[in-house]
Design a protein around this motif. Structure first.
Motif, PDB file in Angstrom:
ATOM      1  N   VAL A 267       2.326  54.573  60.418  1.00 20.22           N
ATOM      2  CA  VAL A 267       2.159  55.435  59.238  1.00 20.22           C
ATOM      3  C   VAL A 267       3.364  56.374  59.215  1.00 20.22           C
ATOM      4  N   SER A 268       3.944  56.582  58.020  1.00 18.39           N
ATOM      5  CA  SER A 268       5.166  57.388  57.974  1.00 18.39           C
ATOM      6  C   SER A 268       5.062  58.510  56.958  1.00 18.39           C
ATOM      7  N   MET A 269       6.071  59.369  56.987  1.00 21.92           N
ATOM      8  CA  MET A 269       6.174  60.459  56.038  1.00 21.92           C
ATOM      9  C   MET A 269       6.261  59.924  54.600  1.00 21.92           C
ATOM     10  N   ALA A 270       6.842  58.729  54.441  1.00 24.66           N
ATOM     11  CA  ALA A 270       6.942  58.129  53.108  1.00 24.66           C
ATOM     12  C   ALA A 270       5.547  57.793  52.571  1.00 24.66           C
ATOM     13  N   ASP A 271       4.650  57.369  53.482  1.00 25.19           N
ATOM     14  CA  ASP A 271       3.262  57.114  53.050  1.00 25.19           C
ATOM     15  C   ASP A 271       2.633  58.403  52.543  1.00 25.19           C
ATOM     16  N   LEU A 272       2.881  59.492  53.303  1.00 22.95           N
ATOM     17  CA  LEU A 272       2.322  60.795  52.925  1.00 22.95           C
ATOM     18  C   LEU A 272       2.790  61.187  51.530  1.00 22.95           C
TER      19      LEU A 272
ATOM     20  N   ALA B 118       3.922  73.709  32.205  1.00 22.05           N
ATOM     21  CA  ALA B 118       4.764  72.511  32.249  1.00 22.05           C
ATOM     22  C   ALA B 118       6.200  72.858  32.633  1.00 22.05           C
ATOM     23  N   GLY B 119       6.336  73.715  33.633  1.00 22.44           N
ATOM     24  CA  GLY B 119       7.668  73.998  34.153  1.00 22.44           C
ATOM     25  C   GLY B 119       8.443  75.070  33.410  1.00 22.44           C
ATOM     26  N   LYS B 120       7.790  75.764  32.455  1.00 18.51           N
ATOM     27  CA  LYS B 120       8.526  76.804  31.717  1.00 18.51           C
ATOM     28  C   LYS B 120       8.451  78.161  32.410  1.00 18.51           C
ATOM     29  N   GLY B 121       7.443  78.365  33.225  1.00 19.37           N
ATOM     30  CA  GLY B 121       7.251  79.668  33.869  1.00 19.37           C
ATOM     31  C   GLY B 121       6.083  80.402  33.242  1.00 19.37           C
ATOM     32  N   CYS B 122       5.098  80.829  34.071  1.00 19.14           N
ATOM     33  CA  CYS B 122       3.920  81.534  33.532  1.00 19.14           C
ATOM     34  C   CYS B 122       3.285  82.363  34.640  1.00 19.14           C
ATOM     35  N   ARG B 123       2.178  83.053  34.287  1.00 15.93           N
ATOM     36  CA  ARG B 123       1.501  83.929  35.246  1.00 15.93           C
ATOM     37  C   ARG B 123       0.953  83.170  36.437  1.00 15.93           C
ATOM     38  N   VAL B 124       0.400  81.970  36.151  1.00 15.37           N
ATOM     39  CA  VAL B 124      -0.259  81.225  37.219  1.00 15.37           C
ATOM     40  C   VAL B 124       0.741  80.833  38.311  1.00 15.37           C
ATOM     41  N   CYS B 125       1.939  80.375  37.892  1.00 13.68           N
ATOM     42  CA  CYS B 125       2.931  79.975  38.903  1.00 13.68           C
ATOM     43  C   CYS B 125       3.884  81.131  39.222  1.00 13.68           C
ATOM     44  N   LYS B 126       3.591  82.300  38.693  1.00 13.32           N
ATOM     45  CA  LYS B 126       4.416  83.491  38.885  1.00 13.32           C
ATOM     46  C   LYS B 126       5.879  83.171  38.540  1.00 13.32           C
ATOM     47  N   ASN B 127       6.066  82.436  37.447  1.00 11.79           N
ATOM     48  CA  ASN B 127       7.375  82.051  36.924  1.00 11.79           C
ATOM     49  C   ASN B 127       8.214  81.190  37.857  1.00 11.79           C
ATOM     50  N   SER B 128       7.589  80.678  38.930  1.00 11.58           N
ATOM     51  CA  SER B 128       8.405  79.885  39.858  1.00 11.58           C
ATOM     52  C   SER B 128       8.384  78.400  39.459  1.00 11.58           C
ATOM     53  N   ARG B 129       7.498  78.021  38.541  1.00 17.52           N
ATOM     54  CA  ARG B 129       7.359  76.655  38.037  1.00 17.52           C
ATOM     55  C   ARG B 129       6.767  75.673  39.049  1.00 17.52           C
ATOM     56  N   TRP B 130       6.542  76.155  40.282  1.00 13.78           N
ATOM     57  CA  TRP B 130       5.916  75.304  41.302  1.00 13.78           C
ATOM     58  C   TRP B 130       4.744  76.065  41.897  1.00 13.78           C
ATOM     59  N   ILE B 131       3.726  75.344  42.309  1.00 17.98           N
ATOM     60  CA  ILE B 131       2.583  76.001  42.949  1.00 17.98           C
ATOM     61  C   ILE B 131       2.295  75.311  44.274  1.00 17.98           C
ATOM     62  N   GLU B 132       2.137  76.140  45.312  1.00 15.02           N
ATOM     63  CA  GLU B 132       1.839  75.589  46.632  1.00 15.02           C
ATOM     64  C   GLU B 132       0.404  75.087  46.628  1.00 15.02           C
ATOM     65  N   ILE B 133       0.240  73.831  46.993  1.00 15.86           N
ATOM     66  CA  ILE B 133      -1.058  73.174  46.872  1.00 15.86           C
ATOM     67  C   ILE B 133      -1.610  72.716  48.213  1.00 15.86           C
ATOM     68  N   ALA B 134      -0.729  72.424  49.160  1.00 17.05           N
ATOM     69  CA  ALA B 134      -1.213  71.836  50.408  1.00 17.05           C
ATOM     70  C   ALA B 134      -0.272  72.114  51.569  1.00 17.05           C
ATOM     71  N   GLY B 135      -0.839  72.018  52.767  1.00 15.96           N
ATOM     72  CA  GLY B 135      -0.047  71.935  53.981  1.00 15.96           C
ATOM     73  C   GLY B 135      -0.198  70.501  54.461  1.00 15.96           C
ATOM     74  N   ALA B 136       0.857  69.960  55.079  1.00  9.55           N
ATOM     75  CA  ALA B 136       0.760  68.557  55.491  1.00  9.55           C
ATOM     76  C   ALA B 136       1.794  68.256  56.565  1.00  9.55           C
ATOM     77  N   GLY B 137       1.756  67.043  57.078  1.00 12.94           N
ATOM     78  CA  GLY B 137       2.758  66.644  58.060  1.00 12.94           C
ATOM     79  C   GLY B 137       2.311  65.428  58.850  1.00 12.94           C
ATOM     80  N   MET B 138       3.144  65.055  59.824  1.00 13.09           N
ATOM     81  CA  MET B 138       2.814  63.925  60.684  1.00 13.09           C
ATOM     82  C   MET B 138       2.037  64.447  61.894  1.00 13.09           C
ATOM     83  N   VAL B 139       0.914  63.819  62.195  1.00 15.90           N
ATOM     84  CA  VAL B 139       0.040  64.288  63.275  1.00 15.90           C
ATOM     85  C   VAL B 139       0.840  64.446  64.579  1.00 15.90           C
ATOM     86  N   ASP B 140       0.716  65.628  65.178  1.00  8.40           N
ATOM     87  CA  ASP B 140       1.450  65.939  66.407  1.00  8.40           C
ATOM     88  C   ASP B 140       0.903  65.096  67.573  1.00  8.40           C
ATOM     89  N   PRO B 141       1.799  64.534  68.414  1.00 11.05           N
ATOM     90  CA  PRO B 141       1.328  63.725  69.555  1.00 11.05           C
ATOM     91  C   PRO B 141       0.329  64.479  70.428  1.00 11.05           C
TER      92      PRO B 141
END
Ligand code: PHE
Length: 338
Positions: A219-224, A266-289
């Motif tokens: 399983v790889s980061m590309a799958d994620l 839709a990427g224009k900037g607003c209150r919900v995204c605090k004008n950053s146009r992106w919203i943090e939705i998840a933490g993720a990664g490859m399972v640590d050994p």
């Protein structure tokens, strides 16, 4: 009182009862003759003063009057109550519009969980769950989070007096699931999490996550990235974009934070995204050994990815909600919109 007077009284009483025009009039007759202070009890009391020769006859007439009158009164009362019911019936207008009764519905968070789980089902994931009250072992140690790690600090975690804690994320279910089953694993875990956060427009001490865990050979980061991209587009439509930012979690290596492009503006900037146009939705990664070692998996044989999606965050951009608190106030006017 003479026998004759009694006979006249009986005729009069029965006549009055027959003549009464409504319920109230019948009741007046009842009170007048057979009520506690009525004429009949009076007459009964007076019997003992009568001529002993007339007494039995008088008693008979008085008793007959009482019985007959009571029966008649009851009949008349029934008659009036029936006719009243009939009048009510006739007045019912079947053409009036019906009365609106609101029907309950699922809470937006529950609805969203169902939708999210459906999408992951289509990728072959099954649902797993675990307890809200956890031990430090499952919430931290087994997830490679040593005792001195900042997220173990009292400010983040609600500890119970007996040493248990309210889980701060759904990740402990990764451990609970893997320790009991051999690989491969493909699960999603929707659930409630708790943190000692001060409540504001984007934070709540009680929130929800959907944990994902996929463990197999190679399983790889590309799958994620591919799977999260598929998930985002299924949920929000083909225009949504995702991006990975490098991050650190003790239980994944490498780790990322996942942003969705803002659905509200839709990427224009607003209150919900605090004008950053992106919203943090998840933490993720490859399972640590180290996590694989804690559950008895061989890190040389399997790899895996994990993610923790913030459900409230997704609800906010999907539905255009700019204050997380609205999701918990249970104002029916708000809830009815979903
Ligand atoms: N458990 C992390 C959190 O609550 C999110 C996460 C899950 C990160 C799985 C990596 C892998 O922030």
């Amino acid at each position: 009182m003479k026998i004759h007077d009694l006979i006249v009284l009986k005729e009069t009483a029965l006549h009055e009862a027959k003549d009464a025009k409504n319920d109230a009039a019948v009741e007046a007759v009842r009170v007048k003759y057979v009520g506690r202070r009525g004429l009949l009890p009076e007459i009964m009391k007076g019997l003992k003063n009568m001529d002993p020769g007339e007494r039995p006859k008088a008693g008979q007439i008085a008793n007959a009057l009482k019985t007959e009158l009571q029966i008649l009164i009851e009949d008349r009362q029934r008659e009036f109550s029936l006719s009243e019911a009939k009048t009510e019936d006739n007045s019912f207008d079947y053409t009036l519009p019906g009365e609106w009764r609101s029907i309950g519905s699922l809470h937006p968070i529950s609805k969203l969980i169902e939708q999210m789980v459906d999408i992951f089902h289509s990728l072959g994931f099954i649902v797993a769950d675990g307890p809200d009250i956890e031990t430090p072992f499952y919430n931290f140690d087994a997830l490679n989070t040593p005792a001195e790690h900042p997220s173990r600090d009292l400010h983040d975690t609600f500890y119970l007096e007996d040493g248990h804690l309210l889980r701060t994320h759904t990740s402990p279910v990764q451990i609970r699931y893997m320790e009991n089953r051999p690989p491969p694993v493909r699960i999603v875990v929707p659930g409630r999490c708790f943190r000692r956060d001060t409540t504001d427009a984007t934070h709540s001490a009680n929130f929800h996550q959907v944990e994902g865990l996929y463990v197999d050979r190679e399983v790889s980061m590309a799958d994620l990235k591919g799977d999260l991209n598929y998930f985002a587009q299924q949920l929000m439509g083909p225009k949504v974009k995702i991006r990975f930012r490098p991050h650190f979690f003790p239980f994944t290596e490498p780790s990322v934070e996942v942003d969705f492009s803002c659905h509200v503006c839709a990427g224009k900037g607003c209150r919900v995204c605090k004008n950053s146009r992106w919203i943090e939705i998840a933490g993720a990664g490859m399972v640590d050994p180290e996590v694989f070692k804690a559950v008895g998996y061989d890190p040389d044989k399997v790899t895996g990815y994990a993610f923790g999606l913030g459900i409230e965050r997704i609800a906010m951009i999907l539905y255009g909600i700019d204050d997380i608190r609205q999701l918990y106030e249970n104002d029916v006017r708000f809830l009815e919109q979903f």
